[in-house]
Design a protein around this motif. Structure first.
Motif, mmCIF file in Angstrom:
data_model
loop_
_atom_site.group_PDB
_atom_site.id
_atom_site.type_symbol
_atom_site.label_atom_id
_atom_site.label_comp_id
_atom_site.label_asym_id
_atom_site.label_seq_id
_atom_site.Cartn_x
_atom_site.Cartn_y
_atom_site.Cartn_z
ATOM 1 N N ASP A 8 13.007 -6.239 -3.966
ATOM 2 C CA ASP A 8 12.854 -4.959 -3.272
ATOM 3 C C ASP A 8 11.611 -4.224 -3.773
ATOM 4 O O ASP A 8 11.376 -4.142 -4.975
ATOM 5 C CB ASP A 8 14.079 -4.068 -3.495
ATOM 6 N N GLY A 9 10.828 -3.738 -2.843
ATOM 7 C CA GLY A 9 9.655 -2.938 -3.171
ATOM 8 C C GLY A 9 8.374 -3.731 -3.346
ATOM 9 O O GLY A 9 7.284 -3.167 -3.269
ATOM 10 N N MET A 10 8.467 -5.049 -3.582
ATOM 11 C CA MET A 10 7.254 -5.829 -3.828
ATOM 12 C C MET A 10 6.387 -5.935 -2.581
ATOM 13 O O MET A 10 5.164 -5.833 -2.665
ATOM 14 C CB MET A 10 7.560 -7.212 -4.372
ATOM 15 N N ARG A 11 7.001 -6.135 -1.422
ATOM 16 C CA ARG A 11 6.205 -6.250 -0.204
ATOM 17 C C ARG A 11 5.390 -4.978 0.015
ATOM 18 O O ARG A 11 4.218 -5.034 0.375
ATOM 19 C CB ARG A 11 7.085 -6.518 1.010
ATOM 20 N N GLU A 12 5.984 -3.836 -0.248
ATOM 21 C CA GLU A 12 5.284 -2.567 -0.087
ATOM 22 C C GLU A 12 4.136 -2.444 -1.088
ATOM 23 O O GLU A 12 3.065 -1.941 -0.746
ATOM 24 C CB GLU A 12 6.252 -1.389 -0.239
ATOM 25 N N ARG A 13 4.341 -2.919 -2.309
ATOM 26 C CA ARG A 13 3.265 -2.887 -3.321
ATOM 27 C C ARG A 13 2.105 -3.765 -2.882
ATOM 28 O O ARG A 13 0.938 -3.386 -2.994
ATOM 29 C CB ARG A 13 3.800 -3.332 -4.680
ATOM 30 N N ILE A 14 2.444 -4.942 -2.390
ATOM 31 C CA ILE A 14 1.395 -5.858 -1.916
ATOM 32 C C ILE A 14 0.663 -5.229 -0.728
ATOM 33 O O ILE A 14 -0.563 -5.289 -0.646
ATOM 34 C CB ILE A 14 2.000 -7.224 -1.523
ATOM 35 N N LYS A 15 1.400 -4.612 0.174
ATOM 36 C CA LYS A 15 0.797 -3.973 1.352
ATOM 37 C C LYS A 15 -0.175 -2.869 0.952
ATOM 38 O O LYS A 15 -1.267 -2.756 1.513
ATOM 39 C CB LYS A 15 1.896 -3.402 2.256
ATOM 40 N N ARG A 16 0.192 -2.057 -0.045
ATOM 41 C CA ARG A 16 -0.705 -0.977 -0.498
ATOM 42 C C ARG A 16 -2.019 -1.546 -1.030
ATOM 43 O O ARG A 16 -3.096 -1.058 -0.711
ATOM 44 C CB ARG A 16 -0.024 -0.127 -1.579
ATOM 45 N N VAL A 17 -1.925 -2.607 -1.823
ATOM 46 C CA VAL A 17 -3.137 -3.232 -2.378
ATOM 47 C C VAL A 17 -3.948 -3.881 -1.254
ATOM 48 O O VAL A 17 -5.175 -3.758 -1.214
ATOM 49 C CB VAL A 17 -2.772 -4.260 -3.477
ATOM 50 N N ALA A 18 -3.258 -4.557 -0.342
ATOM 51 C CA ALA A 18 -3.948 -5.198 0.783
ATOM 52 C C ALA A 18 -4.689 -4.157 1.618
ATOM 53 O O ALA A 18 -5.851 -4.354 1.985
ATOM 54 C CB ALA A 18 -2.945 -5.969 1.642
ATOM 55 N N ASP A 19 -4.021 -3.038 1.900
ATOM 56 C CA ASP A 19 -4.671 -1.968 2.667
ATOM 57 C C ASP A 19 -5.905 -1.443 1.941
ATOM 58 O O ASP A 19 -6.954 -1.231 2.544
ATOM 59 C CB ASP A 19 -3.692 -0.813 2.920
ATOM 60 N N ALA A 20 -5.774 -1.243 0.633
ATOM 61 C CA ALA A 20 -6.901 -0.736 -0.162
ATOM 62 C C ALA A 20 -8.074 -1.715 -0.142
ATOM 63 O O ALA A 20 -9.233 -1.301 -0.210
ATOM 64 C CB ALA A 20 -6.457 -0.474 -1.598
#
Length: 92
Positions: free
Chosen positions: A19-31
């Motif tokens: 839980d929460g890892m996909r969102e962390r990856i998404k934030r870095v990917a967006d950045a």
């Protein structure tokens, strides 16, 4: 209607993440201006470089050794080992 896009022909891997890892990856990917998939591919490429990339590095080292002054070899090898250690740390 079928989807014949080139990406449909690529290998697929499905993974489960906490839980929460996909969102962390998404934030870095967006950045980084990438999709989640592209971000994961960058990380995987760092950990699992292609043999071609490794061969390129070996050829670069061999060419450098041929051209180095015998009196500067100690410093040269120290530099090479430092670079290899950095690469090793980045892939662990």
């Amino acid at each position: 209607m079928t989807d014949q896009s080139p990406s449909r022909l690529l290998d697929k891997i499905i993974i489960r993440v906490p839980d929460g890892m996909r969102e962390r990856i998404k934030r870095v990917a967006d950045a980084n201006g990438r999709s989640v998939n592209a971000e994961l591919l960058v990380l995987l490429e760092k950990s699992y470089p292609s043999q071609t990339k490794i061969d390129e590095h070996i050829r670069e080292i061999a060419a450098a050794v041929e051209n180095i002054d015998p009196h500067e070899r100690h410093e040269f090898w120290r530099s090479i080992f430092e670079k290899l250690e950095t690469i090793r740390k980045d892939t662990v």
